[in-house]
Design a protein around this motif. Sequence first.
Motif, PDB file in Angstrom:
ATOM      1  N   VAL A   1       0.968  -1.191  -0.004  1.00  0.00           N
ATOM      2  CA  VAL A   1      -0.034  -0.092  -0.072  1.00  0.00           C
ATOM      3  C   VAL A   1       0.908   1.235  -0.176  1.00  0.00           C
ATOM      4  N   HIS A   2       0.757   2.211  -0.910  1.00  0.00           N
ATOM      5  CA  HIS A   2       1.427   3.098  -0.920  1.00  0.00           C
ATOM      6  C   HIS A   2       0.505   4.463  -0.385  1.00  0.00           C
ATOM      7  N   PRO A   3       1.105   5.676  -0.002  1.00  0.00           N
ATOM      8  CA  PRO A   3       0.479   6.436   0.516  1.00  0.00           C
ATOM      9  C   PRO A   3      -0.563   7.129  -0.259  1.00  0.00           C
ATOM     10  N   GLU A   4      -0.398   7.075  -1.746  1.00  0.00           N
ATOM     11  CA  GLU A   4      -1.476   7.456  -2.569  1.00  0.00           C
ATOM     12  C   GLU A   4      -2.757   6.604  -2.382  1.00  0.00           C
TER      13      GLU A   4
ATOM     14  N   GLN B   1      -4.614   7.723   0.467  1.00  0.00           N
ATOM     15  CA  GLN B   1      -5.170   8.889   0.185  1.00  0.00           C
ATOM     16  C   GLN B   1      -6.295   9.098  -0.841  1.00  0.00           C
TER      17      GLN B   1
ATOM     18  N   LEU C   1       2.814  13.028   6.390  1.00  0.00           N
ATOM     19  CA  LEU C   1       3.454  11.329   6.095  1.00  0.00           C
ATOM     20  C   LEU C   1       4.590  11.344   7.165  1.00  0.00           C
TER      21      LEU C   1
ATOM     22  N   GLY D   1       1.224  16.223   4.106  1.00  0.00           N
ATOM     23  CA  GLY D   1       0.140  15.282   3.361  1.00  0.00           C
ATOM     24  C   GLY D   1       0.421  15.088   1.860  1.00  0.00           C
ATOM     25  N   GLU D   2       1.830  15.703   1.671  1.00  0.00           N
ATOM     26  CA  GLU D   2       2.186  15.744   0.077  1.00  0.00           C
ATOM     27  C   GLU D   2       2.800  14.276   0.212  1.00  0.00           C
ATOM     28  N   THR D   3       2.426  13.443  -0.928  1.00  0.00           N
ATOM     29  CA  THR D   3       3.194  12.161  -0.893  1.00  0.00           C
ATOM     30  C   THR D   3       4.458  12.120  -1.341  1.00  0.00           C
ATOM     31  N   PRO D   4       5.254  11.115  -1.324  1.00  0.00           N
ATOM     32  CA  PRO D   4       6.598  11.355  -2.030  1.00  0.00           C
ATOM     33  C   PRO D   4       6.559  11.275  -3.594  1.00  0.00           C
TER      34      PRO D   4
ATOM     35  N   VAL E   1       9.548   4.529  -2.666  1.00  0.00           N
ATOM     36  CA  VAL E   1       8.394   3.988  -2.526  1.00  0.00           C
ATOM     37  C   VAL E   1       8.457   2.562  -2.354  1.00  0.00           C
TER      38      VAL E   1
ATOM     39  N   ARG F   1      10.042   1.420   0.913  1.00  0.00           N
ATOM     40  CA  ARG F   1       9.759   2.010   2.302  1.00  0.00           C
ATOM     41  C   ARG F   1       8.254   1.362   2.508  1.00  0.00           C
ATOM     42  N   TYR F   2       7.461   1.418   1.226  1.00  0.00           N
ATOM     43  CA  TYR F   2       6.058   0.943   1.466  1.00  0.00           C
ATOM     44  C   TYR F   2       5.815  -0.618   0.837  1.00  0.00           C
ATOM     45  N   GLU F   3       6.862  -1.127   0.334  1.00  0.00           N
ATOM     46  CA  GLU F   3       6.586  -2.686  -0.259  1.00  0.00           C
ATOM     47  C   GLU F   3       7.589  -3.558   0.350  1.00  0.00           C
TER      48      GLU F   3
END
Lengths: 319, 673
Positions: A277-280, A283, A318, B610-613, B639, B642-644
């Motif tokens: 899951v990505h931050p996007e 959102q 974030l 709130g701005e994503t990478p 990304v 960090r996220y996967e």
Amino acid sequence: MATPTLRAARADSASQALISDLVDALDRIIVGKRQQLRLAVACLLARGHLLIEDLPGVGKTTLAHALAKALGLSYQRVQFTSDLLPADVIGVSVFNRDTGRFEFHKGPLFAQLVLADEINRATPKAQSALLEAMEERQVTADGHTYSLPAPFFVVGTRNPAHQIGTFPLPESQLDRFLMQLELGYPSPDDERLLLANGERRAMVDELEPVLSVEALLRLQDLVPHVHLSEPILDYVQALLAHTRTCGDFVVGLSPRGGISLVRAAQAWALMEGHAGVHPEDVQAVFPSIVAHRLEAASGSSIESHVDLGTAILRSVALP
Amino acid sequence: MSGAATAPVTWHRLLWTSGVVVGASLPHWVNLAPWIPVLLVACVGWRLAAWRLGWRLPAKTLRIVLAFIAFAAVLAQYHTINGVEAGSALLVVMVALKFLEARTQRDQLVLMIIAYFLVFAILLDQQSFWVAMYLLGFVWFTTIGLLQLGRRDALVPGMKTARLAGRLLLQSLPIMLVLFLLFPRLPSPLWAMPSSGGGATSGLSDEMSPGDITNLGLSDEVAFRVEFFGDPPRPGELYWRGPVLGGFNGSTWSREAGMRRGTFETIEFRGDARDYRVVLEPGDRRWLFALDMPREWSGLDNMIMGSDYQLRIRFGGRFGRRDSGSSRLEYRVTSHTSYLAREPLNDLMQRYYTRLPEDTNPRTRELVESWTAQGLSPLDIVEEALALFRDEPFYYTLSPAALGRHTADDFLFETREGFCEHYASAFAIMMRMAGIPTRIVTGYQGGELNDVGEYYIVRQSDAHAWTEVWLDGRGWVRVDPTAAVAPERIELGSARSALGESAAGVIRDIGWVRRAMLIWDAADLYWYDWVVGYGPTMQRIFLSNFGVESPQWTRLILIAAGAVGALLGALTLWLAWSQRSRGEADAAARCFATFRRRLARCRIPPPASGETPAAYGARAADALPEAAPEIRRIVAAYVEARYEPDPNGAALERLRGLIGSFRPSLSRHPNAS
């Protein structure tokens, strides 16, 4: 994150193409609402139910019907009215003179996709019959328990609460819907296209199934296995905490709301083909998750023209 | 006019500064010449009017002239600018004038810092619990003001800042405690603190004329407090011995001139020993009050007992030097309320203690001679005199009629009303006429039991005078003629006897007021015992618990500095550790922080809340087209890392490689922004 995870899931490219085709097919009927359509599909993949709040005539019914057709699901529509009884939704036991026994006649709820139209026009009693079935995915009548089909997807629509003759849904029941969408009026160009092409019903009828039920169930099974990294969980927690502490809302998001957010974000990540899951992803689904769960408190600093979800996303950094 | 320091003041900031400055000077007001608070209020008022009503602030030349005049006025008032009073006066005056020119935020901050200093200056003069509580509250208030003033934008609600200020002060608490416990306490101050001296302090004097003790009796001031270790004596035994008066000139009793060697070995102590400590209020220091009869004493340097059994401090070989210090004195005494003082009197002393002016009080002399003619023993004569007071219509009152030249005659046969000193004086005259050596003892009698803190409060209103007669074979015997007339004064104490009624006494008799005052008094004593009283002795005892024996003050400073350093070091380590544990888990985030720093150098603003990478990367790629592919690769790697799921850290490794070689430069993109 260097933590190995075996539960990580990612849609193979074939399924992803199928999802994309599904959205394209729907997009041809509900013109210019691609984001809402994608959210509706994500909601379905996350095994949630969908609530659409909008004025009559913007395509709520058409969307539900098209979704059923494109997925090859059995489809029933229940028009909620103030005199609707729970039995009208669930079904009723009828005495069969031939066999000498009561037989349960299944109600419209036993379809795979149920359109519950204008649910806030029904009395709370009928509303709760529907909402309980949504939660339990089974129905109990005369001491027998009947499982509802799988997949089971309810698309509820409601009129804006200020309309005459509506029974507002209590918060606890609204929570049973994973997402709430607004369709809104089409843009001038899209509206022109709508006007030119005329009746949508024929187009819906002609729609061929794009995704098989088996493929849909398999995708639904994948959703909970989409990787959730620690920073994403931190982010979700920060969002939840903000709704509880910022003082802009009557009540903050519940832990169940948080689970819903995570599940919806996983479904979105699956549709995007992300391995985690990505931050996007968070959102993208966040505004539709909070739309029916949060109510701006009086004196809140959120400007009226910004929707609540976007306002929260803007004020939480974030991690 | 861009920086915060030169930002013009706003109304709310001005109000904060006014409150802080006035509040800081408030405790000084009682000590200052009246014109100084007036000047301060006038300056503050002028400044506020300048803001609100558009008055003109004084021009620079006028301000300079005013400063000189004010300086001269302080000098004229106090004849010095040294010392506590003149120093605080000068400080308040200059703060008042500074307020007139407080135009910018920086000026206001300076005023706030001065306010801290000003308010703490009161500690040079007073260290009571009241003052400490005020200081505590005020420091909090000033810190709130400082936080509000330091803000660039609009003030935030007071409560929020109040909590923040409170938290800041609480965080400084450990350092405060370390410094309190370890900072060197010196037996005498580093600098001689010139104090006002000779102020109007009430207390017993070494003379007694009718009326003296009445004035004391009207004062509600505390003279001293006493805590007994063990059972206290009965109220009737609480005779706190003060100056002993042996000389008499017909109207005034006075202390013995010159000194005599005391004979203490003849004192025979009987009954139980009473162990107690006395905390003497600041003020007149000539007398150390103790219960009759003291056997042992300790706690102060140079404590001695005079020949008349009176405790006092010997100053440089002289007795009874006046020293009105500003702090309390504490000492311990062991007394026996039951004793025999069999001091032999030589002829000289016999004559001294029976001396009377000639041809005074003829009627009294006649009466006494009628007793001696009967051949009564001295003891019988004492009884006869007491019976006279008891049986004849004598009244105890604090507002007696005036007496003429023959004081005893007037009192015994005419007015027959008076209070302790009248009775003691008349009784002593009668005894001396009968040839019995007699002297008057002044001091305090009784005291109010504070059951909150289990100690006695002795007030000036408890001041008392009684007599001692010397009887052959028994020595000095205490005879209190007042007890014969008004026994309730002795048994109940002045406060409850309703005889010593004053306005304050009446108010004190209201139940809850009395209770609240006792609680307050107990809190003040505890404050004194545990905080103000933490001097060199207590510090030495405290440090010896940790194996530090009688340290030099330089060593103490080192220990204090070391302890503060250790505290701050521990805090730093803890912060570093908590940061590190967070950073460890997020190596990718640290790489990305480097990435952001490098982009920031190319004037790419950091990610908005709130701005994503990905969004941030896209923004950076737009701004730096030449580095765009690299930026996209970095963001994708970040990304992914960090996220996967990244089981073998391949994505992180790739990210590190990419960041390592990422050197965006602005010079190649002059039109980038």
